[in-house]
Design a protein around this motif. Structure first.
Motif, PDB file in Angstrom:
ATOM      1  N   VAL A   1       0.943  -0.986  -0.087  1.00  0.00           N
ATOM      2  CA  VAL A   1      -0.060   0.142   0.089  1.00  0.00           C
ATOM      3  C   VAL A   1       0.848   1.437   0.000  1.00  0.00           C
ATOM      4  O   VAL A   1       0.785   2.258  -0.966  1.00  0.00           O
ATOM      5  N   PHE A   2       2.020   1.173   0.762  1.00  0.00           N
ATOM      6  CA  PHE A   2       3.019   2.413   0.637  1.00  0.00           C
ATOM      7  C   PHE A   2       3.441   2.437  -0.466  1.00  0.00           C
ATOM      8  O   PHE A   2       3.687   3.698  -1.250  1.00  0.00           O
ATOM      9  N   ALA A   3       4.035   1.657  -1.112  1.00  0.00           N
ATOM     10  CA  ALA A   3       4.830   1.479  -2.481  1.00  0.00           C
ATOM     11  C   ALA A   3       3.794   2.014  -3.555  1.00  0.00           C
ATOM     12  O   ALA A   3       4.262   2.995  -4.302  1.00  0.00           O
ATOM     13  N   TYR A   4       2.608   1.606  -3.571  1.00  0.00           N
ATOM     14  CA  TYR A   4       1.402   2.162  -4.756  1.00  0.00           C
ATOM     15  C   TYR A   4       1.676   3.759  -4.368  1.00  0.00           C
ATOM     16  O   TYR A   4       1.839   4.536  -5.225  1.00  0.00           O
ATOM     17  N   TRP A   5       1.366   4.228  -3.184  1.00  0.00           N
ATOM     18  CA  TRP A   5       0.971   5.496  -2.736  1.00  0.00           C
ATOM     19  C   TRP A   5       2.314   6.531  -3.474  1.00  0.00           C
ATOM     20  O   TRP A   5       2.371   7.227  -4.019  1.00  0.00           O
ATOM     21  N   PHE A   6       3.567   5.883  -2.860  1.00  0.00           N
ATOM     22  CA  PHE A   6       4.802   6.693  -3.165  1.00  0.00           C
ATOM     23  C   PHE A   6       5.096   6.804  -4.455  1.00  0.00           C
ATOM     24  O   PHE A   6       5.507   7.731  -5.110  1.00  0.00           O
ATOM     25  N   ASN A   7       4.983   5.418  -5.313  1.00  0.00           N
ATOM     26  CA  ASN A   7       5.674   5.352  -6.513  1.00  0.00           C
ATOM     27  C   ASN A   7       4.621   6.078  -7.323  1.00  0.00           C
ATOM     28  O   ASN A   7       5.053   6.757  -8.384  1.00  0.00           O
ATOM     29  N   ALA A   8       3.201   5.906  -7.346  1.00  0.00           N
ATOM     30  CA  ALA A   8       2.384   6.800  -8.003  1.00  0.00           C
ATOM     31  C   ALA A   8       2.355   8.250  -7.933  1.00  0.00           C
ATOM     32  O   ALA A   8       2.708   8.921  -8.787  1.00  0.00           O
TER      33      ALA A   8
ATOM     34  N   LEU B   1      -3.434   9.172  -8.370  1.00  0.00           N
ATOM     35  CA  LEU B   1      -3.792   8.149  -7.429  1.00  0.00           C
ATOM     36  C   LEU B   1      -5.249   7.564  -7.903  1.00  0.00           C
ATOM     37  O   LEU B   1      -6.145   8.636  -8.160  1.00  0.00           O
ATOM     38  N   SER B   2      -5.617   6.438  -7.661  1.00  0.00           N
ATOM     39  CA  SER B   2      -7.144   6.174  -8.065  1.00  0.00           C
ATOM     40  C   SER B   2      -7.285   4.761  -7.400  1.00  0.00           C
ATOM     41  O   SER B   2      -6.393   3.985  -7.062  1.00  0.00           O
ATOM     42  N   TRP B   3      -8.639   4.359  -6.775  1.00  0.00           N
ATOM     43  CA  TRP B   3      -8.832   3.208  -6.477  1.00  0.00           C
ATOM     44  C   TRP B   3      -8.544   2.184  -7.557  1.00  0.00           C
ATOM     45  O   TRP B   3      -7.974   1.365  -6.796  1.00  0.00           O
ATOM     46  N   ARG B   4      -8.937   2.173  -8.531  1.00  0.00           N
ATOM     47  CA  ARG B   4      -8.461   1.304  -9.601  1.00  0.00           C
ATOM     48  C   ARG B   4      -6.966   0.891  -9.612  1.00  0.00           C
ATOM     49  O   ARG B   4      -6.649  -0.263  -9.656  1.00  0.00           O
ATOM     50  N   GLY B   5      -6.298   1.971  -9.470  1.00  0.00           N
ATOM     51  CA  GLY B   5      -4.853   1.836  -9.510  1.00  0.00           C
ATOM     52  C   GLY B   5      -4.309   1.078  -8.144  1.00  0.00           C
ATOM     53  O   GLY B   5      -3.582   0.424  -8.270  1.00  0.00           O
ATOM     54  N   LEU B   6      -5.129   1.409  -7.039  1.00  0.00           N
ATOM     55  CA  LEU B   6      -4.427   0.919  -5.615  1.00  0.00           C
ATOM     56  C   LEU B   6      -4.920  -0.587  -5.808  1.00  0.00           C
ATOM     57  O   LEU B   6      -4.035  -1.310  -5.297  1.00  0.00           O
TER      58      LEU B   6
ATOM     59  N   LEU C   1      -1.071  -6.311  -7.750  1.00  0.00           N
ATOM     60  CA  LEU C   1      -1.040  -7.543  -8.758  1.00  0.00           C
ATOM     61  C   LEU C   1       0.363  -7.882  -9.065  1.00  0.00           C
ATOM     62  O   LEU C   1       0.833  -8.956  -9.072  1.00  0.00           O
ATOM     63  N   VAL C   2       1.096  -6.790  -9.280  1.00  0.00           N
ATOM     64  CA  VAL C   2       2.789  -6.903  -9.612  1.00  0.00           C
ATOM     65  C   VAL C   2       3.280  -7.418  -8.369  1.00  0.00           C
ATOM     66  O   VAL C   2       4.088  -8.367  -8.348  1.00  0.00           O
TER      67      VAL C   2
ATOM     68  N   VAL D   1       3.906  -1.160 -15.143  1.00  0.00           N
ATOM     69  CA  VAL D   1       2.195  -1.186 -14.528  1.00  0.00           C
ATOM     70  C   VAL D   1       2.078   0.161 -14.375  1.00  0.00           C
ATOM     71  O   VAL D   1       0.909   0.644 -15.112  1.00  0.00           O
ATOM     72  N   LEU D   2       2.684   0.992 -13.819  1.00  0.00           N
ATOM     73  CA  LEU D   2       2.229   2.231 -13.542  1.00  0.00           C
ATOM     74  C   LEU D   2       2.114   3.115 -15.137  1.00  0.00           C
ATOM     75  O   LEU D   2       1.427   3.854 -15.191  1.00  0.00           O
ATOM     76  N   MET D   3       3.461   2.882 -15.689  1.00  0.00           N
ATOM     77  CA  MET D   3       3.440   3.757 -17.018  1.00  0.00           C
ATOM     78  C   MET D   3       2.560   3.355 -18.066  1.00  0.00           C
ATOM     79  O   MET D   3       2.203   3.850 -19.034  1.00  0.00           O
TER      80      MET D   3
END
Length: 121
Positions: free
Chosen positions: A40-47, A55-60, A65-66, A111-113
């Motif tokens: 959860v922290f990695a998603y927030w920080f990396n995004a 940030l989005s719920w879909r992205g979260l 999955l990665v 994934v993010l790009m």
């Protein structure tokens, strides 16, 4: 460099949480819970700070999955280090983090790009 900084912060946070949980839980469960908090922290920080993706719920919910793949590999490495090579339970997660760092960067970037480029088209 920002990915490295976020990874260091996340590793420190996850490691301290792992150590605390490992006082009351077997290492496998302590690692799982600390790992989930780290995702959860990695998603927030990396995004926000590394790849500048909104940030989005879909992205979260899709970003982790990665980390399913990364978790499975890192859990196997952790178990191998502890059960087969005799590495101390408190030190093994640090070795796992070092091994998985470049793999995690590439998967996160893809994934993010990918999400960012598909929204532009």
């Amino acid at each position: 460099m920002r990915f490295f900084l976020g990874g260091m912060i996340n590793t420190g946070f996850s490691y301290l949480l792992y150590l605390a949980l490992n006082l009351v839980l077997p290492y496998r469960y302590a690692y799982l819970l600390a790992y989930m908090a780290g995702v959860v922290f990695a998603y927030w920080f990396n995004a926000r700070f590394v790849f500048a993706v909104p940030l989005s719920w879909r992205g979260l919910f899709s970003y982790p999955l990665v980390y399913v793949v990364q978790y499975l590999v890192s859990a196997l490495v952790l178990e191998g280090l502890i059960d087969r090579l005799g590495v101390n339970e408190q030190q093994a997660p640090l070795w796992v983090a070092a091994v998985m760092f470049p793999v995690t960067f590439m998967m996160s970037k893809l994934v993010l790009m990918w999400k960012r480029t598909t929204k532009r088209t």
